[in-house]
Design a protein around this motif. Sequence first.
Motif, PDB file in Angstrom:
ATOM      1  N   THR A  52       0.842  -1.195   0.000  1.00 52.18           N
ATOM      2  CA  THR A  52       0.000   0.000   0.000  1.00 52.18           C
ATOM      3  C   THR A  52       0.875   1.242   0.000  1.00 52.18           C
ATOM      4  O   THR A  52       1.855   1.324   0.736  1.00 52.18           O
ATOM      5  CB  THR A  52      -0.908   0.015   1.239  1.00 52.18           C
ATOM      6  OG1 THR A  52      -1.720  -1.158   1.203  1.00 52.18           O
ATOM      7  CG2 THR A  52      -1.784   1.244   1.257  1.00 52.18           C
ATOM      8  N   ARG A  53       0.528   2.205  -0.851  1.00 51.93           N
ATOM      9  CA  ARG A  53       1.305   3.434  -0.958  1.00 51.93           C
ATOM     10  C   ARG A  53       0.389   4.631  -0.769  1.00 51.93           C
ATOM     11  O   ARG A  53      -0.832   4.500  -0.794  1.00 51.93           O
ATOM     12  CB  ARG A  53       2.005   3.509  -2.318  1.00 51.93           C
ATOM     13  CG  ARG A  53       2.936   2.336  -2.611  1.00 51.93           C
ATOM     14  CD  ARG A  53       3.471   2.417  -4.013  1.00 51.93           C
ATOM     15  NE  ARG A  53       4.230   3.642  -4.235  1.00 51.93           N
ATOM     16  CZ  ARG A  53       4.607   4.061  -5.428  1.00 51.93           C
ATOM     17  NH1 ARG A  53       4.278   3.380  -6.505  1.00 51.93           N
ATOM     18  NH2 ARG A  53       5.301   5.177  -5.559  1.00 51.93           N
ATOM     19  N   SER A  54       0.961   5.792  -0.621  1.00 47.02           N
ATOM     20  CA  SER A  54       0.163   7.003  -0.455  1.00 47.02           C
ATOM     21  C   SER A  54       0.609   8.109  -1.398  1.00 47.02           C
ATOM     22  O   SER A  54       0.210   9.250  -1.248  1.00 47.02           O
ATOM     23  CB  SER A  54       0.274   7.498   0.993  1.00 47.02           C
ATOM     24  OG  SER A  54       1.628   7.770   1.323  1.00 47.02           O
ATOM     25  N   THR A  55       1.445   7.778  -2.397  1.00 49.03           N
ATOM     26  CA  THR A  55       1.982   8.806  -3.281  1.00 49.03           C
ATOM     27  C   THR A  55       1.446   8.702  -4.694  1.00 49.03           C
ATOM     28  O   THR A  55       1.777   9.507  -5.539  1.00 49.03           O
ATOM     29  CB  THR A  55       3.512   8.716  -3.335  1.00 49.03           C
ATOM     30  OG1 THR A  55       3.892   7.395  -3.763  1.00 49.03           O
ATOM     31  CG2 THR A  55       4.109   8.985  -1.965  1.00 49.03           C
TER      32      THR A  55
ATOM     33  N   PRO B 244       0.039 -19.930   0.537  1.00 51.13           N
ATOM     34  CA  PRO B 244      -0.218 -19.931  -0.909  1.00 51.13           C
ATOM     35  C   PRO B 244      -1.427 -19.087  -1.286  1.00 51.13           C
ATOM     36  O   PRO B 244      -2.421 -19.019  -0.553  1.00 51.13           O
ATOM     37  CB  PRO B 244      -0.461 -21.418  -1.216  1.00 51.13           C
ATOM     38  CG  PRO B 244       0.255 -22.148  -0.130  1.00 51.13           C
ATOM     39  CD  PRO B 244       0.105 -21.295   1.092  1.00 51.13           C
ATOM     40  N   ALA B 245      -1.336 -18.435  -2.429  1.00 54.44           N
ATOM     41  CA  ALA B 245      -2.468 -17.703  -2.994  1.00 54.44           C
ATOM     42  C   ALA B 245      -3.315 -18.665  -3.818  1.00 54.44           C
ATOM     43  O   ALA B 245      -2.846 -19.736  -4.233  1.00 54.44           O
ATOM     44  CB  ALA B 245      -1.968 -16.555  -3.866  1.00 54.44           C
TER      45      ALA B 245
ATOM     46  N   SER C 285      -4.836  -3.922  -0.209  1.00 49.24           N
ATOM     47  CA  SER C 285      -3.968  -3.510   0.878  1.00 49.24           C
ATOM     48  C   SER C 285      -3.660  -4.721   1.746  1.00 49.24           C
ATOM     49  O   SER C 285      -4.248  -5.798   1.584  1.00 49.24           O
ATOM     50  CB  SER C 285      -4.624  -2.400   1.707  1.00 49.24           C
ATOM     51  OG  SER C 285      -5.851  -2.876   2.262  1.00 49.24           O
ATOM     52  N   GLY C 286      -2.746  -4.525   2.691  1.00 45.08           N
ATOM     53  CA  GLY C 286      -2.377  -5.612   3.583  1.00 45.08           C
ATOM     54  C   GLY C 286      -1.017  -6.197   3.244  1.00 45.08           C
ATOM     55  O   GLY C 286      -0.390  -5.824   2.249  1.00 45.08           O
ATOM     56  N   VAL C 287      -0.579  -7.132   4.066  1.00 45.18           N
ATOM     57  CA  VAL C 287       0.726  -7.775   3.916  1.00 45.18           C
ATOM     58  C   VAL C 287       0.524  -9.282   3.795  1.00 45.18           C
ATOM     59  O   VAL C 287      -0.154  -9.883   4.645  1.00 45.18           O
ATOM     60  CB  VAL C 287       1.636  -7.466   5.123  1.00 45.18           C
ATOM     61  CG1 VAL C 287       2.986  -8.161   4.964  1.00 45.18           C
ATOM     62  CG2 VAL C 287       1.812  -5.953   5.277  1.00 45.18           C
TER      63      VAL C 287
ATOM     64  N   PRO D 244      -3.709 -14.597   1.136  1.00 43.10           N
ATOM     65  CA  PRO D 244      -3.873 -14.486   2.585  1.00 43.10           C
ATOM     66  C   PRO D 244      -3.120 -13.281   3.145  1.00 43.10           C
ATOM     67  O   PRO D 244      -1.943 -13.083   2.863  1.00 43.10           O
ATOM     68  CB  PRO D 244      -3.282 -15.804   3.107  1.00 43.10           C
ATOM     69  CG  PRO D 244      -3.487 -16.779   1.978  1.00 43.10           C
ATOM     70  CD  PRO D 244      -3.276 -15.952   0.727  1.00 43.10           C
ATOM     71  N   GLY D 245      -3.834 -12.443   3.898  1.00 44.72           N
ATOM     72  CA  GLY D 245      -3.255 -11.237   4.465  1.00 44.72           C
ATOM     73  C   GLY D 245      -3.497  -9.992   3.653  1.00 44.72           C
ATOM     74  O   GLY D 245      -3.227  -8.885   4.117  1.00 44.72           O
ATOM     75  N   MET D 246      -4.015 -10.141   2.396  1.00 51.96           N
ATOM     76  CA  MET D 246      -4.285  -8.989   1.542  1.00 51.96           C
ATOM     77  C   MET D 246      -5.747  -8.969   1.126  1.00 51.96           C
ATOM     78  O   MET D 246      -6.395 -10.017   1.044  1.00 51.96           O
ATOM     79  CB  MET D 246      -3.392  -9.000   0.288  1.00 51.96           C
ATOM     80  CG  MET D 246      -1.925  -8.827   0.561  1.00 51.96           C
ATOM     81  SD  MET D 246      -0.976  -8.534  -0.962  1.00 51.96           S
ATOM     82  CE  MET D 246      -1.557  -6.903  -1.430  1.00 51.96           C
ATOM     83  N   SER D 247      -6.254  -7.775   0.830  1.00 53.88           N
ATOM     84  CA  SER D 247      -7.647  -7.600   0.409  1.00 53.88           C
ATOM     85  C   SER D 247      -7.708  -7.374  -1.098  1.00 53.88           C
ATOM     86  O   SER D 247      -7.938  -6.269  -1.557  1.00 53.88           O
ATOM     87  CB  SER D 247      -8.285  -6.417   1.144  1.00 53.88           C
ATOM     88  OG  SER D 247      -7.588  -5.218   0.842  1.00 53.88           O
TER      89      SER D 247
END
Length: 264
Positions: free
Chosen positions: A122-125, A230-231, A223-225, A178-181
């Motif tokens: 996730t970034r903000s720029t 496995p995906a 977003s997320g980590v 897993p861990g990301m949206s």
Amino acid sequence: AGYLLQIEEPQLSLASGRTFKTAGGETSAPTSFTIYEPVPPADAAPLVQFVTTAHFSPPVSHGPYLPISLPAPPWLKDLDHFAVSVPFALAPARSGSSTYQQAPIVEQGIRVEVQWLQIAPTRSTFYGPAGGASIELVFRGLPADMELLSFIRLESRNSIAGGTEGDSGPGRVELHIPGMSVSTPAFTVLQDPPWPRDPQMRSVDPTIGAAGTAQLEVSYQGSGVPTGQPATLSLSDIQLLTGGIDGNSGSPTLPEFQITLPLS
């Protein structure tokens, strides 16, 4: 003064030789372009070239009076059409990338292979929090008369810069990390065969062709980590169009695929 600088047919040429021929989202003061296409990992570091043709347009009056015809300035003949080339490096923030050599998944004679998966934090720029992932897929054994429109119409929802445009499907390419949206794609780009650039061509005309192969890249915002588990990739309801959206009786679809992708 009054002669506006216009640019035509901008292109972005990558180090690998691939060229993005369409750059959309033109704005004025200053002019800007947005390219909604994933970039292969190999092209992230080397210099790339932005190339366009520029020319100056005559003054235009938007008021109640007709524009005044002015004599052309002496420099206009030399600068009427000239090439502009700007080299720069792509430096995307990427938290992980996996290249796959696993055996294809085969259903009813149709094969699907995953070439690579890359994940961005996730970034903000860049237009706000625009993290996510992208994945490259290859379909083999497709009917030659299957229309490219079948893949263009995959469900997507582009929310970059607050936009809500997208396609309602019915085809779905759902990625779960897993861990990301990430779930619904932001956009899908056909790589081979590419979607024709001819605006006069009917959408029912471009087909897969005799090779029976289609390569596409699908990008997701999220977003997320990743947790490292496995995906999974789920493909369903991709239409086998052979006569336009209304040309298929019963709307046949490709078989469903479920693919597990280890994250390295």
